[in-house]
Design a protein around this motif. Sequence first.
Motif, mmCIF file in Angstrom:
data_model
loop_
_atom_site.group_PDB
_atom_site.id
_atom_site.type_symbol
_atom_site.label_atom_id
_atom_site.label_comp_id
_atom_site.label_asym_id
_atom_site.label_seq_id
_atom_site.Cartn_x
_atom_site.Cartn_y
_atom_site.Cartn_z
ATOM 1 N N ASP A 23 -4.625 -4.812 0.990
ATOM 2 C CA ASP A 23 -4.397 -5.847 0.068
ATOM 3 C C ASP A 23 -3.839 -4.865 -1.065
ATOM 4 O O ASP A 23 -4.378 -4.582 -1.903
ATOM 5 N N PHE A 24 -2.634 -4.910 -1.122
ATOM 6 C CA PHE A 24 -1.787 -4.190 -2.037
ATOM 7 C C PHE A 24 -0.370 -4.481 -1.966
ATOM 8 O O PHE A 24 -0.018 -5.276 -1.090
ATOM 9 N N GLU A 25 0.451 -4.457 -2.759
ATOM 10 C CA GLU A 25 1.774 -4.495 -3.238
ATOM 11 C C GLU A 25 2.338 -3.181 -3.133
ATOM 12 O O GLU A 25 2.042 -2.421 -4.106
ATOM 13 N N TRP A 26 3.011 -2.646 -2.169
ATOM 14 C CA TRP A 26 3.677 -1.540 -2.074
ATOM 15 C C TRP A 26 4.611 -1.008 -3.296
ATOM 16 O O TRP A 26 4.434 -0.045 -3.664
ATOM 17 N N SER A 27 5.176 -1.959 -3.914
ATOM 18 C CA SER A 27 6.084 -1.722 -4.940
ATOM 19 C C SER A 27 5.150 -1.052 -6.221
ATOM 20 O O SER A 27 5.615 -0.664 -7.052
ATOM 21 N N ASN A 28 3.957 -1.533 -6.114
ATOM 22 C CA ASN A 28 3.027 -1.063 -7.211
ATOM 23 C C ASN A 28 2.415 0.339 -7.208
ATOM 24 O O ASN A 28 2.129 1.114 -7.951
ATOM 25 N N ILE A 29 2.326 0.825 -5.788
ATOM 26 C CA ILE A 29 1.925 2.139 -5.445
ATOM 27 C C ILE A 29 2.600 3.055 -5.026
ATOM 28 O O ILE A 29 2.355 4.435 -4.895
ATOM 29 N N GLN A 30 3.960 2.699 -4.478
ATOM 30 C CA GLN A 30 5.003 3.515 -3.874
ATOM 31 C C GLN A 30 5.338 4.606 -4.772
ATOM 32 O O GLN A 30 5.579 5.862 -4.290
ATOM 33 N N ALA A 31 5.236 4.757 -5.889
ATOM 34 C CA ALA A 31 5.686 5.859 -6.637
ATOM 35 C C ALA A 31 4.493 6.696 -7.007
ATOM 36 O O ALA A 31 4.769 8.129 -7.808
ATOM 37 N N ASP A 32 3.334 6.507 -6.506
ATOM 38 C CA ASP A 32 2.244 7.206 -6.799
ATOM 39 C C ASP A 32 2.136 8.659 -6.057
ATOM 40 O O ASP A 32 2.849 8.578 -4.673
ATOM 41 N N SER A 33 1.533 9.666 -6.646
ATOM 42 C CA SER A 33 1.707 10.915 -5.786
ATOM 43 C C SER A 33 1.069 10.930 -4.657
ATOM 44 O O SER A 33 1.488 11.551 -3.770
ATOM 45 N N GLU A 34 -0.185 10.215 -4.246
ATOM 46 C CA GLU A 34 -0.921 9.909 -2.873
ATOM 47 C C GLU A 34 -0.853 8.327 -2.798
ATOM 48 O O GLU A 34 -2.004 7.955 -3.024
ATOM 49 N N PRO A 35 0.033 7.692 -2.365
ATOM 50 C CA PRO A 35 0.045 6.319 -1.991
ATOM 51 C C PRO A 35 -0.794 6.079 -0.763
ATOM 52 O O PRO A 35 -0.974 4.790 -0.334
ATOM 53 N N PHE A 36 -1.229 6.909 -0.030
ATOM 54 C CA PHE A 36 -1.906 6.879 1.380
ATOM 55 C C PHE A 36 -3.028 7.281 1.421
ATOM 56 O O PHE A 36 -3.664 8.472 0.541
ATOM 57 N N ASP A 37 -4.109 6.677 2.060
ATOM 58 C CA ASP A 37 -5.558 7.173 2.021
ATOM 59 C C ASP A 37 -5.791 7.630 3.625
ATOM 60 O O ASP A 37 -5.006 7.517 4.552
ATOM 61 N N LYS A 38 -6.763 8.385 3.910
ATOM 62 C CA LYS A 38 -7.240 8.847 5.313
ATOM 63 C C LYS A 38 -8.213 8.041 5.796
ATOM 64 O O LYS A 38 -9.279 7.912 4.904
ATOM 65 N N PHE A 39 -8.330 7.455 6.771
ATOM 66 C CA PHE A 39 -9.094 6.872 7.554
ATOM 67 C C PHE A 39 -10.307 7.815 8.034
ATOM 68 O O PHE A 39 -9.923 8.888 8.616
ATOM 69 N N VAL A 40 -11.449 7.336 7.776
ATOM 70 C CA VAL A 40 -12.751 8.303 8.232
ATOM 71 C C VAL A 40 -13.068 7.774 9.729
ATOM 72 O O VAL A 40 -13.644 6.762 9.815
ATOM 73 N N PHE A 41 -12.950 8.528 10.721
ATOM 74 C CA PHE A 41 -13.031 8.173 12.042
ATOM 75 C C PHE A 41 -14.788 8.450 12.439
ATOM 76 O O PHE A 41 -15.251 9.287 11.789
#
Length: 257
Positions: free
Chosen positions: A239-257
Amino acid sequence: MGISKPFYRIARPKAFIPDYVIDTRYASDRLQLSRAYINIEKELRSIFNFIEPDEKNKDTFSFELYSLLLRACTEVELNCKQIMESNGAIPQGRFFTMTDYKKLEKSSLLSKYTVEFSNWRQRNATSHELEYVKKEFCPFANFATHISKSPDWYEAYNAVKHNREENLEKANLENCMNAVGGILILLYSQFGSCCIETYGSNGLRWQDMDDYDLNFDADIIFEIHPPQISDWSSEELYDFEWSNIQADSEPFDKFVF
């Protein structure tokens, strides 16, 4: 409310998949993985020149199929390992095994994926007439169960790898097609319709598919069917708009397995 950032190498519906999966921070090896798949599939296609994809031939085995099974399963392992390591997972033992890789069901619903081969030859069970049908493969079906065993095709790979003389018959056509289909599923679960793009040409022809991804028309032998949106809970959807977070230094999270 859904997930506000994509996980590394885990594509999910709602946020437009081609937007974020081509970012090299998400995965830097997408094109190389695609090239590897195309080369492995090419090997399978060449085998079809000598072994007809026919129900009667599904147990046919050979040295060529043995080589293909080893190569395909190695690529399956590589993709699984890359997904897990990118998200910070560590193996239960010294090395990652299929026991670890089964955790990908939680992140990617691999058991819900199927691939179809559209030109499978068989005799109709009732009329005995020759027909060409779509044969469905679900390589990761048992990931959704509590069965501890690995998929049959992967067990076949381990058996023939460790004792080819005794187990060569396990390197058969059906196991090889499951293994090759398994690679494609893993690629699609990471990159969606951008999974078959070998040199960054953006040359695939896409059609709209509401709320999930773009269907792709690539010259591959399988038709892939990902999980339905209804297979995910609303909390699991992006639930995000990539254009809103693309410029973030860390736009990705790590999944906890």
